[in-house]
Design a protein around this motif. Structure first.
Motif, PDB file in Angstrom:
ATOM      1  N   ARG A   1       0.820  -1.217   0.000  1.00  0.00           N
ATOM      2  CA  ARG A   1       0.000   0.000   0.000  1.00  0.00           C
ATOM      3  C   ARG A   1       0.853   1.266   0.000  1.00  0.00           C
ATOM      4  NH1 ARG A   1      -4.207  -0.265   4.566  1.00  0.00           N
ATOM      5  NH2 ARG A   1      -5.103   1.477   3.413  1.00  0.00           N
TER       6      ARG A   1
ATOM      7  N   ASP B   1      -4.754   1.983   8.542  1.00  0.00           N
ATOM      8  CA  ASP B   1      -5.291   2.639   7.349  1.00  0.00           C
ATOM      9  C   ASP B   1      -4.704   4.024   7.091  1.00  0.00           C
ATOM     10  OD1 ASP B   1      -6.879   0.518   6.571  1.00  0.00           O
ATOM     11  OD2 ASP B   1      -8.562   1.163   7.804  1.00  0.00           O
ATOM     12  N   GLU B   2      -3.772   4.474   7.910  1.00  0.00           N
ATOM     13  CA  GLU B   2      -3.187   5.810   7.752  1.00  0.00           C
ATOM     14  C   GLU B   2      -1.968   5.776   6.818  1.00  0.00           C
ATOM     15  OE1 GLU B   2      -4.284   8.228  11.715  1.00  0.00           O
ATOM     16  OE2 GLU B   2      -2.751   6.677  12.023  1.00  0.00           O
TER      17      GLU B   2
END
Length: 169
Positions: free
Chosen positions: A25, A152-153
């Protein structure tokens, strides 16, 4: 001409905490910022990179110490070693032309680290006492002596990596 030192950060943690997913990601976010990334994954056991029965596998089985497969779009090298290479040896031999190296693993090496920690996998991060621990990515926020990010940061984690490890863009 001496190679420019490339910033390195290792994503560490216990098995199945999300290290690979985090790296996967982070790469596009860093790429959007104009940073080319190389990734070195450490595996504590042997691994197979050649496809059984294909040419490079056949060359290795025939006794070649090193096989290289090259195409117009990529190159892969598989080389037998007598002892495990240290991260700096891998970088010196194989990596150039990138703005950041992200390693997965190498938690015992003297490399800056960001640990992925899941509360259900342990009570404390395994590298909490490591003076090179730079940050923690976790599923539940908690206080620590380093910055803590939620899973998710990804944009915040990428910004942290840029500000902490990359001197110039």
């Amino acid at each position: 001409m001496e190679k420019r030192a490339i910033p390195v950060v290792s994503i560490v943690g216990t098995s199945k905490t999300g290290k690979t997913t985090l790296i996967e990601r982070l790469i596009p976010v860093l790429k959007k910022k104009g940073i080319d990334v190389a990734v070195i994954k450490h595996h504590h056991l042997d691994f197979e990179a050649d496809v059984p029965g294909k040419d490079t596998d056949r060359f290795k089985k025939a006794g070649a110490k090193t096989t290289v497969i090259s195409s117009p779009v990529k190159v892969a090298v598989v080389s037998s070693v007598k002892k495990e290479l240290k991260p700096h040896e891998i970088i010196e031999r194989y990596i150039d032309g990138v703005g950041l190296i992200i390693m997965e693993g190498y938690k015992k090496e003297r490399i800056p680290k960001i640990e992925v920690f899941r509360h259900k996998k342990g009570t404390t991060p395994v590298c909490m006492e490591d003076d090179l621990l730079a940050g923690i990515v976790t599923d539940v926020s908690f206080d620590a002596h380093v910055p803590v990010f939620l899973m998710d940061e990804v944009d915040r984690i990428a910004d942290f990596i840029v500000s902490k490890f990359i001197r110039e863009l």
